[in-house]
Design a protein around this motif. Sequence first.
Motif, PDB file in Angstrom:
ATOM      1  N   PHE A 328       0.836  -1.197   0.000  1.00 18.71           N
ATOM      2  CA  PHE A 328       0.000   0.000   0.000  1.00 18.71           C
ATOM      3  C   PHE A 328       0.873   1.249   0.000  1.00 18.71           C
ATOM      4  O   PHE A 328       1.732   1.420   0.862  1.00 18.71           O
ATOM      5  CB  PHE A 328      -0.896  -0.022   1.235  1.00 18.71           C
ATOM      6  N   ASN A 329       0.651   2.133  -0.977  1.00 14.94           N
ATOM      7  CA  ASN A 329       1.458   3.354  -1.070  1.00 14.94           C
ATOM      8  C   ASN A 329       0.550   4.578  -1.199  1.00 14.94           C
ATOM      9  O   ASN A 329      -0.674   4.464  -1.116  1.00 14.94           O
ATOM     10  CB  ASN A 329       2.436   3.255  -2.241  1.00 14.94           C
ATOM     11  N   PHE A 330       1.148   5.747  -1.432  1.00 15.41           N
ATOM     12  CA  PHE A 330       0.355   6.967  -1.495  1.00 15.41           C
ATOM     13  C   PHE A 330      -0.566   7.014  -2.715  1.00 15.41           C
ATOM     14  O   PHE A 330      -1.605   7.680  -2.673  1.00 15.41           O
ATOM     15  CB  PHE A 330       1.272   8.199  -1.476  1.00 15.41           C
ATOM     16  N   GLU A 331      -0.233   6.328  -3.778  1.00 21.62           N
ATOM     17  CA  GLU A 331      -1.136   6.260  -4.937  1.00 21.62           C
ATOM     18  C   GLU A 331      -2.412   5.509  -4.553  1.00 21.62           C
ATOM     19  O   GLU A 331      -3.517   5.912  -4.906  1.00 21.62           O
ATOM     20  CB  GLU A 331      -0.440   5.560  -6.111  1.00 21.62           C
ATOM     21  N   ASP A 332      -2.235   4.413  -3.798  1.00 22.01           N
ATOM     22  CA  ASP A 332      -3.385   3.639  -3.323  1.00 22.01           C
ATOM     23  C   ASP A 332      -4.214   4.475  -2.345  1.00 22.01           C
ATOM     24  O   ASP A 332      -5.440   4.438  -2.369  1.00 22.01           O
ATOM     25  CB  ASP A 332      -2.903   2.360  -2.629  1.00 22.01           C
ATOM     26  N   PHE A 333      -3.519   5.199  -1.475  1.00 24.22           N
ATOM     27  CA  PHE A 333      -4.188   6.031  -0.471  1.00 24.22           C
ATOM     28  C   PHE A 333      -5.053   7.092  -1.152  1.00 24.22           C
ATOM     29  O   PHE A 333      -6.198   7.334  -0.751  1.00 24.22           O
ATOM     30  CB  PHE A 333      -3.125   6.688   0.419  1.00 24.22           C
ATOM     31  N   LEU A 334      -4.521   7.723  -2.206  1.00 23.24           N
ATOM     32  CA  LEU A 334      -5.261   8.735  -2.954  1.00 23.24           C
ATOM     33  C   LEU A 334      -6.484   8.126  -3.629  1.00 23.24           C
ATOM     34  O   LEU A 334      -7.571   8.706  -3.627  1.00 23.24           O
ATOM     35  CB  LEU A 334      -4.341   9.366  -4.007  1.00 23.24           C
ATOM     36  N   SER A 335      -6.304   6.923  -4.172  1.00 21.13           N
ATOM     37  CA  SER A 335      -7.417   6.213  -4.811  1.00 21.13           C
ATOM     38  C   SER A 335      -8.526   5.906  -3.799  1.00 21.13           C
ATOM     39  O   SER A 335      -9.712   6.071  -4.088  1.00 21.13           O
ATOM     40  CB  SER A 335      -6.903   4.914  -5.434  1.00 21.13           C
ATOM     41  N   ALA A 336      -8.121   5.478  -2.589  1.00 18.28           N
ATOM     42  CA  ALA A 336      -9.095   5.175  -1.529  1.00 18.28           C
ATOM     43  C   ALA A 336      -9.863   6.435  -1.118  1.00 18.28           C
ATOM     44  O   ALA A 336     -11.085   6.397  -0.894  1.00 18.28           O
ATOM     45  CB  ALA A 336      -8.379   4.578  -0.321  1.00 18.28           C
ATOM     46  N   MET A 337      -9.159   7.562  -1.003  1.00 15.18           N
ATOM     47  CA  MET A 337      -9.805   8.825  -0.646  1.00 15.18           C
ATOM     48  C   MET A 337     -10.824   9.247  -1.699  1.00 15.18           C
ATOM     49  O   MET A 337     -11.930   9.695  -1.369  1.00 15.18           O
ATOM     50  CB  MET A 337      -8.750   9.936  -0.490  1.00 15.18           C
ATOM     51  N   ASN A 338     -10.452   9.079  -2.968  1.00 16.59           N
ATOM     52  CA  ASN A 338     -11.365   9.451  -4.058  1.00 16.59           C
ATOM     53  C   ASN A 338     -12.626   8.590  -4.057  1.00 16.59           C
ATOM     54  O   ASN A 338     -13.718   9.071  -4.348  1.00 16.59           O
ATOM     55  CB  ASN A 338     -10.653   9.340  -5.412  1.00 16.59           C
ATOM     56  N   ARG A 386       6.998   8.540  -8.603  1.00 20.88           N
ATOM     57  CA  ARG A 386       7.998   7.683  -7.949  1.00 20.88           C
ATOM     58  C   ARG A 386       7.934   7.835  -6.433  1.00 20.88           C
ATOM     59  O   ARG A 386       8.046   6.851  -5.691  1.00 20.88           O
ATOM     60  CB  ARG A 386       9.402   8.061  -8.470  1.00 20.88           C
ATOM     61  N   GLU A 387       7.731   9.062  -5.961  1.00 22.10           N
ATOM     62  CA  GLU A 387       7.635   9.323  -4.510  1.00 22.10           C
ATOM     63  C   GLU A 387       6.376   8.703  -3.921  1.00 22.10           C
ATOM     64  O   GLU A 387       6.395   8.169  -2.806  1.00 22.10           O
ATOM     65  CB  GLU A 387       7.648  10.833  -4.253  1.00 22.10           C
ATOM     66  N   ARG A 388       5.275   8.752  -4.672  1.00 21.86           N
ATOM     67  CA  ARG A 388       4.026   8.163  -4.176  1.00 21.86           C
ATOM     68  C   ARG A 388       4.170   6.659  -3.991  1.00 21.86           C
ATOM     69  O   ARG A 388       3.631   6.090  -3.039  1.00 21.86           O
ATOM     70  CB  ARG A 388       2.876   8.429  -5.164  1.00 21.86           C
ATOM     71  N   LYS A 389       4.867   6.038  -4.929  1.00 22.24           N
ATOM     72  CA  LYS A 389       5.031   4.583  -4.864  1.00 22.24           C
ATOM     73  C   LYS A 389       6.096   4.154  -3.856  1.00 22.24           C
ATOM     74  O   LYS A 389       6.120   3.002  -3.430  1.00 22.24           O
ATOM     75  CB  LYS A 389       5.379   4.049  -6.255  1.00 22.24           C
ATOM     76  N   SER A 392       9.421   6.223   1.295  1.00 25.60           N
ATOM     77  CA  SER A 392      10.694   6.309   2.017  1.00 25.60           C
ATOM     78  C   SER A 392      11.657   7.299   1.349  1.00 25.60           C
ATOM     79  O   SER A 392      12.536   7.867   2.009  1.00 25.60           O
ATOM     80  CB  SER A 392      11.363   4.935   2.121  1.00 25.60           C
ATOM     81  N   LEU A 393      11.461   7.552   0.061  1.00 22.67           N
ATOM     82  CA  LEU A 393      12.285   8.541  -0.646  1.00 22.67           C
ATOM     83  C   LEU A 393      12.091   9.933  -0.039  1.00 22.67           C
ATOM     84  O   LEU A 393      13.042  10.715   0.089  1.00 22.67           O
ATOM     85  CB  LEU A 393      11.909   8.594  -2.133  1.00 22.67           C
ATOM     86  N   ILE A 394      10.839  10.218   0.352  1.00 25.16           N
ATOM     87  CA  ILE A 394      10.537  11.535   0.924  1.00 25.16           C
ATOM     88  C   ILE A 394      11.059  11.623   2.348  1.00 25.16           C
ATOM     89  O   ILE A 394      11.666  12.633   2.742  1.00 25.16           O
ATOM     90  CB  ILE A 394       9.004  11.791   0.926  1.00 25.16           C
ATOM     91  N   SER A 395      10.854  10.564   3.131  1.00 23.39           N
ATOM     92  CA  SER A 395      11.285  10.556   4.532  1.00 23.39           C
ATOM     93  C   SER A 395      12.774  10.843   4.673  1.00 23.39           C
ATOM     94  O   SER A 395      13.212  11.492   5.632  1.00 23.39           O
ATOM     95  CB  SER A 395      10.967   9.204   5.178  1.00 23.39           C
ATOM     96  N   SER A 399      14.892  18.081   1.231  1.00 19.48           N
ATOM     97  CA  SER A 399      14.610  18.928   0.058  1.00 19.48           C
ATOM     98  C   SER A 399      13.306  18.501  -0.627  1.00 19.48           C
ATOM     99  O   SER A 399      12.540  19.331  -1.123  1.00 19.48           O
ATOM    100  CB  SER A 399      15.772  18.865  -0.939  1.00 19.48           C
ATOM    101  N   ARG A 400      13.062  17.187  -0.671  1.00 19.86           N
ATOM    102  CA  ARG A 400      11.798  16.690  -1.242  1.00 19.86           C
ATOM    103  C   ARG A 400      10.603  17.182  -0.407  1.00 19.86           C
ATOM    104  O   ARG A 400       9.570  17.586  -0.947  1.00 19.86           O
ATOM    105  CB  ARG A 400      11.796  15.156  -1.298  1.00 19.86           C
TER     106      ARG A 400
END
Length: 449
Positions: A328-338, A386-389, A392-395, A399-400
């Motif tokens: 589960f990633n941020f793309e999935d989270f956005l889909s669930a919210m929608n 890439r960040e949504r999937k 950990s790249l953002i964490s 700068s991100r």
Amino acid sequence: MAFEGLASKLQDTIKKLKGKGKLSEKDIKEAMREVKLALLEADVNFKVVKSFINRVTEKCSGSEVLQSLTPGQSVIKIVNEELTRLMGGTESRIAYSDSGITVLMLVGLQGAGKTTMCGKLALYLRKKNKKPLLVAADIYRPAAIKQLQVVGKQIDIPVFAMGDKTNPVDIVKASIEHAKANANNVVIIDTAGRLHIDEELMEELKSIKSSVKPNEILLVVDSMTGQDAVNVADSFNGSLDISGVILTKLDGDTRGGAALSIREITGKPIKFVGLGEKMNDIEVFHPERMASRILGMGDILSLIEKAQPAIDEKEAKELGSRMLTQEFNFEDFLSAMNQMKKLGPLTKIIEMIPGFNSKQLEGIDLSQSEKEMSKVEAIINSMTQRERKNPSLISASPSRKRRIANGSGVTVQQVNKLLKDFENMNKMTKQMKSMQKSSKKGLFGKFPF
């Protein structure tokens, strides 16, 4: 919320009854006094209240209730049945023509939301595989024809108009021929309203009724006007013999007096209710479901009906599976919210949940919760794919975080909070998966039972 004040008071009264092991006639009398006051405060017609209280009191005072092992539950059942009866008993469906075109004539005073409701009803019927035609027969109110045309364009439904110089009866007759030529099987007539009921208005409506013999004459009334709505319904029914009522603005009516009085006074059913400003904010009126909502028993059937067309079942299953497999990633989270947003505002969803009491939301601003959801959506939309999937790249990158915060109009701290909440959610799903595995193996498998 609809019926908020009434629901809160009735639920408090019921709670007191449920807390007692036995009920006396004095308990019933006191409870009915509270119910009576609640109904009167909700602007329910006095005669309707008197009749309702007499019926409930008579049924509750019998030995079956007083000597029951669960008298509180028995009283609730009776109140629920009588509330349902008061509002019509069962849903009242549109009387479609057996052959040819179904003609629906919408009438009412100015300001009730008649033109908008014509559009909502047309959209609802198209979802039921009908092919509606809207007819602009209000030649008096400035820009009334234009308003209906704008509504029609918004929902992609044709509008028949002949300008404001043609007699409304001629417009309506011509619209039927137009519908036949263009394979429209439902004609919805937007008639002229007035600021008050007058003889001239009624004569014109009678002439339209006589010329096209509509299958339904639906009166559109503003539920927020309370007893005035009931009086308007009574007057229109006396002159036109309406077939049903459409209540608008029910979402803004915290009292509910009109919904609880109209059927009893006019003998005509409430067929639809408007519950918002969007074109799909229209619902069939189910008396039994509305009674359940008022008594805090929820309305799961309506919630399911809302969810079925709004939520993609296959996508929902995939999201659930991804949550449990740690994908589960941020793309999935956005889909669930929608998917959740398709169900409508939180207030409308919450009041359908069994056990809900409006008092539980005192001090809680649900619009704030929805604003917070919008912020979360903005943050996720500011991430790269890439960040949504791979959150950990953002964490790992200040700068991100700054770029995402600037892009979504929030602070870096808010981005950090979302990342932390998301991490905690994934930890919880990991624990759930672990518990699921344990239950499959058998938690007590290692013990020699």
